[in-house]
Structures are given as C-alpha cells and as structure tokens.
Design a protein around this motif. Sequence first.
Motif, PDB file in Angstrom:
ATOM      1  N   LEU A 111      66.858 -43.215  42.334  1.00 35.21           N
ATOM      2  CA  LEU A 111      65.906 -44.247  42.737  1.00 35.21           C
ATOM      3  C   LEU A 111      64.482 -43.702  42.656  1.00 35.21           C
ATOM      4  CD1 LEU A 111      67.522 -46.043  45.810  1.00 35.21           C
ATOM      5  CD2 LEU A 111      67.655 -46.587  43.372  1.00 35.21           C
TER       6      LEU A 111
ATOM      7  N   TYR B  80      59.011 -50.114  41.194  1.00 32.59           N
ATOM      8  CA  TYR B  80      59.944 -50.530  42.233  1.00 32.59           C
ATOM      9  C   TYR B  80      60.711 -49.334  42.786  1.00 32.59           C
ATOM     10  CZ  TYR B  80      58.770 -55.108  40.590  1.00 32.59           C
ATOM     11  OH  TYR B  80      58.072 -56.225  40.252  1.00 32.59           O
TER      12      TYR B  80
ATOM     13  N   GLU C  69      65.972 -47.989  35.396  1.00 27.58           N
ATOM     14  CA  GLU C  69      65.820 -49.441  35.562  1.00 27.58           C
ATOM     15  C   GLU C  69      64.354 -49.855  35.556  1.00 27.58           C
ATOM     16  OE1 GLU C  69      69.898 -50.031  38.213  1.00 27.58           O
ATOM     17  OE2 GLU C  69      67.968 -49.636  39.172  1.00 27.58           O
TER      18      GLU C  69
ATOM     19  N   ASP D 205      63.082 -49.384  44.861  1.00 23.03           N
ATOM     20  CA  ASP D 205      64.517 -49.629  45.005  1.00 23.03           C
ATOM     21  C   ASP D 205      65.198 -49.833  43.650  1.00 23.03           C
ATOM     22  OD1 ASP D 205      63.130 -51.960  44.680  1.00 23.03           O
ATOM     23  OD2 ASP D 205      64.339 -53.138  46.061  1.00 23.03           O
ATOM     24  N   LEU D 206      64.480 -49.534  42.584  1.00 25.81           N
ATOM     25  CA  LEU D 206      65.128 -49.479  41.271  1.00 25.81           C
ATOM     26  C   LEU D 206      65.187 -48.016  40.843  1.00 25.81           C
ATOM     27  CD1 LEU D 206      63.651 -52.394  39.094  1.00 25.81           C
ATOM     28  CD2 LEU D 206      65.637 -52.406  40.583  1.00 25.81           C
ATOM     29  N   SER D 207      66.165 -47.708  40.004  1.00 34.62           N
ATOM     30  CA  SER D 207      66.239 -46.334  39.525  1.00 34.62           C
ATOM     31  C   SER D 207      65.138 -46.102  38.491  1.00 34.62           C
ATOM     32  CB  SER D 207      67.606 -46.082  38.902  1.00 34.62           C
ATOM     33  OG  SER D 207      67.706 -46.751  37.669  1.00 34.62           O
TER      34      SER D 207
END
Lengths: 378, 308
Positions: free
Chosen positions: B131, B90, B97, B92-94
């Motif tokens: 990100l 993802y 994350e 848009d996830l770090s």
Amino acid sequence: MNRYFSWRRFWAVLTKEFVQMRRDRLTFAMMVGIPILQLILFGFAINADPKALPTAVLAADNSEFARSFVRAMENSGYFRVVRHIADTRAGERALAIGEAQFVVTIPEGFARKLVRGERPVLLLEADASDPAATSNALAALLTLNQTAFRHDLRGSLAHLQNQLPPFEVRVHRRYNPEGITQYNIVPGLIGTILTMTMVMMTSLAMTRERERGTMENLLATPVRPIEVMTGKIVPYIVVGYVQVSIILAAAWALFGVPMVGSLVLLSLALIVFIASNLAVGFTFSTLAKNQLQAMQMAFFFFLPSILLSGFMFPFRGMPQWAQWLGEVLPLTHFLRILRGILLKGNGPAEIMPNMWPIGLFLLVAAAIALIRYRETLD
Amino acid sequence: MSDAVIDVSGLTKIFGDRKVVDDVAMRVERGQICGFLGPNGSGKTTTIRMLCGLLRPDGGQGTCLGFDILREAPEIKRRVGYMTQRFSLYEDLSIRENLDFIARVYGVRERRRAVNATLEQLGLARRGGQLAGQLSGGWKQRLALAACMLHEPRLLLLDEPTAGVDPKARREFWEQIHELAARGITILVSTHYMDEAERCHELAYIAYGKLLITGTAREVVVHSKLTTWTVTGNDLFALAAELRSQPGVEMVVPFGNTLHVSGADAQLLAQTLAPYRERAGLDWQRGKPGLEDVFIKMMDYAPDNFES
Ligand SMILES: Nc1ncnc2c1ncn2[C@@H]1O[C@H](COP(=O)(O)OP(=O)(O)O)[C@@H](O)[C@H]1O
Ligand SMILES: [Mg+2]
C-alpha cells in the motif's frame, strides 16, 4: 480520445473505487451487515405470533350471549381477559398505559338486538401501535362471530345461524390506523436501507478525496466530472443490488414473504431508485466541506425519507403539506412500486405513475451534482 | 516563433480580500529548469496551480505548452506532469494500483509495460503490491514523481518535491531532473533549498505574492548589488549584535561558524568594517554574496502587502 466522456477514464475511476471499497473492511462489512441485521431484527418481530393478549371487557349487557362471546374469544387463544371494566374512560386508560392490548365493548341491549336479528355492533379497540402484535388476533376474531353462538342459537333462534354473521364486530385500530403489516415491512426495509447506505456512501465520495488530499491530484488529471461521478456511482449500484438480494432472499427463506410480481421489473425499478439516491449523495459530497458535514446532509435527507414516505406513518394520514413533501422523495414512490410488485403483482403499466417521479428526481439531482462539481480547487 | 513553454503575465489570484499572487509574469524556455523560490505562504503553490488549470486566475493571461491557461485547461492537464506539495496519491491503493490508475486516466499506451518499467526504475518491482500509505516519506516522493511522469509530459511542475527527503535521494532526484531537461523537458520546481536553487538554469523569486526577481543565479546575485564579507573567529554572536546597528550594514547572517555581513553600499560597508578587521581573533574575507544573502535581503525589502 474523447474530450467529454472516455470509457477508459470512467473504467479507471470505477476500478479504483472498487479496490478502495474492498480495502475499507469496516464499511464493507456494514454494507452487507446492516441489511441482514435489520431484517433479522424486524423479521422476528414480524414472525412473532403473540397469544393471550391482555384484554379488558366492558360488558353493558350481561346476557348469556355476551358471556359466550367472551368465552369464545378466550378459547381462540389470542385473548386473555384481564379486567372487567365499568366505563369507556377506564377502557381508554387501560389501552393508553398498555394494561390491555384490546378493549371489547358489548353494548347495552346486545342480546335483545341479536335475538331480533338486528345485527348489533360489538366494538373492539386494539392498540395497534405494534401491528404485528395484534394482526393475528384480529384475524382470529373475525372468524369468531360465525362460531361463537353455535350453541346458544337453537330452537326458535336457529334461523339466526344462517343469516351470517349474526352481529358485526367493528374494529378500531388505535395509534396506527393503517396498520402496517408484515408484508409492508420488507419493501420498507429495502427502501430505507438503500436510501441510508447509498446516500451516505456517496456523500462521502468527494469529501473523502478532498480530506485525504487526493482531490488535487485527481483534478490535475484529465478525468472529467461525469467520469468521476459515474465511476463513483456504479460500484454502489452493485452494492445496492447485493443488499436487495440479501434482504429478498432472507425475507423469502426465513419468513416466507410472498413475491408475486416480476423480479426483472423490480430490478429495473431498482436501478433508477438507487441511482437517484446516489445522485443525491454525490450532490451532498460536492457541497460538503468535510466528511462530517456530508454525513449530516445525508441524515437530513434520510429522516424525511423515513418519516414522510409512508414507511413510518400511513401516507394518507399525514397533513397535506407533508404529503407534498413526501411526493418529492424517491423513497415514497419506490415503496409504492415495491409493494405493488411484490404483493400485488403489478406490471410496468401499474408502476409507471410512480416510476417517472423517481426518474425526474434523478435527472435534477444529477444535474445539480454536475453543476456543483468543481474542476478547480477554487 | 517563441520556444517558451511557460509564458504568462499579470497572473493574479485573490483569496477573500488578499492578493495571494500579484501580477506575476514568468517565461520559461524549452528544456530549462526553473527554480521557483520564496518563503512559505508567498504564493508558489498557488501560482503553479494556476499554471496547470487547477485554479482560475483572477487576472492575467498566458500560455502553457502553447495552450491558453484560461480557456484550454483540459488540454494543459493532459500534457503536464504536476507533482503536488502534499502526497496526493491514494494511500489505500497499492503502488501498482496507483500507477495503473494514473496511467489509465492519462491514456498511457501499453499501460502494463509502462507501469512495470516505472516500478523497475523505482526499484519497487517486488513491492508493487504494497500500500502506498505504508511507504516512507522519501519513497512517497519518488513514487509521486514517477507517477506524474508516467504519461511522458513535456512540462513538469514540481511543488517542493524534495521537502523532507534525505540528501542522497535529493542528489539522485536532481540528476534525474537534469537528464530530463537534457531531453527537452521543461521543469518548474519550487524549493526552499539554496543548493538546489544553484542547480537550476534560472530562478524566480516570489515573496508576498509578488515576483521580485528572475534570472540565472549569477544574474540574481549581480543584480542585487550586494557586497558580502565573511568573518570567522571567537564570539561571533556578540559581534553580530554589535555590527547590526552600524552604518552600511544591512544584514548580518550567521552560517554555522561564519558570519555573513552584507550591504548594498560597498564603500560604506568597507569603511564601517575597517576597525573590526584589525581585531585579533577574527578572520575577515571579502566574499561573494550567496543566493541566500540576496533572498534574505529581498524579503526584508519586499513590500508587505499583508499588513497594509
Ligand atoms: N484555497 C485557499 N483559500 C484561501 N487562502 C489560500 C488558499 N490557498 C492558499 N491560500 C493562502 O495563500 C497564500 C499563499 O499560499 P501558497 O501558494 O500555498 O504559498 P507557498 O506555496 O509559497 O507556500 C498563503 O497565505 C495561503 O494561506
Ligand atoms: Mg507551497
């Protein structure tokens, strides 16, 4: 570790969705902003208390009584006589083009009947296409027939004062016979805003994964369809509650909309309604090939929901087939539940007849979503 | 009891009316690195997806880590590390994350410690909050590889893991792969790079959905029965054009400043080349065919089921 449902995997999807939601600033702002914006827009329309509305008078009886009545109308502040007209056709036209909001017809022999105590009928036709604009005026009118002739009914006519009211006002609401009032609008807003945001957001849930290419990785992990579905749906239930709280709080604080019933009961009904919308959205997102298609499907659901649920048009005024369609939609039942709880103070027993159809809808939609969910890329 | 980690046969996948993977059989032993080669669109990704339960085969059967690929996809998914060709974490996830999500979904024990260790290994310990979408291509690749190894899978399926990665990162990657293999982890890795192919224990070459050859790099070269001459000198371009139409010359392939001239019939090729070897300014060597020569030849002869 459970084969069929694991709380840990569900939790993983859930937290991921929350983080992604938070990162998506624009969408997030929309979810909070739309309810506030809508409420304020609708709210000021509700709150407006328009006065001096243009009124046309068709006086077939030019008696003292008729003139007194017209004067009393003007004195109430809500009516302003803009024209005296000669026939009903002119009245029709004045309403249609918006020249007059009201047409008052004083029938022939009005005075004669009044004096004989026959309770003559005054006809008031109102352009109710904007009910908020006319409702206060109509309310004021109903008190008029008790006071209008206080000065005229004296002496031998004094007994007519007591036999109240001395005449009847028949109101024809034109263009919007049910006359949605301000209290109808807040429940309606809650329902439509929820339908719109919930279906739209979840319909993007899977298509977004597919379009961004993250679907392949997600499918390659041991996560199960039910975990993905619930994990993606639950965050939006929370969003739904936030939206409803915003609307209710604002409706109460800004416009003094009454809340007679139990808010706990309302929250319970909300869960089922929100979940049913989310299940629809999720089904769309398993069917759609891309985000554009998903949005289109969401709109296909949204339009009938608005048109056939009784939000836009009075439900009983719709043709039979439209009513059947409307009965299928969760919004229809939810609006009845909301109005019932908020305005009439309905309890669980009263809302049940509208609760189970939503529940059934939820089960069917969720089943379709799970069947449609592909665990492979085929 | 066989020690095969991947053991499939007759694997077939049809998209529309095209057989994208056609009757592929593959066997990879424990701790082996199997290089999966073939031109673009030959069916490598599709085959790998069938191995890890992401696509349902239209034909064939077999096992992955001892689990049936048709019936036990969930078991396989839990135990395989699959690195997709396209970055599929993802954006848009770090970084942290993403790793956290993967670790949770696979039920990694001592999740926090495992994630921290991975970040440390990657040298991203201090950039965990960044990100994933902001990483460069090479870093994305490393992150994806680290992510698919978080749950310590026994089998890694890596789909072009080094495409677009700089040579240093590639070398580090291959060192890591060999380390993993030495610990008994089995690896199927698709690639376009011939130098990477040489680093594999075995090779499988697929073209137009058909598996053309399997074996070690040496076996592949021997099996091809190809003879190759290399020549350096002036005006190789004109020479190449001239040679192409000569008897016994099946392939003329330029490699920088040298030309590889190959053919299956060694004698005929030698005869044909004899006069050219006299030419001034040309330096001829009888060389061994490289993998690339072999594969190019195989492609030329591959049954082209896309036009039939
Ligand atoms: N989902 C799909 N639907 C239709 N055709 C596909 C699909 N996936 C791959 N293909 C086709 O199958 C062929 C093999 O693709 P792929 O396995 O990705 O090859 P490779 O990984 O070797 O480049 C290609 O021609 C591709 O266009
Ligand atoms: Mg590929």
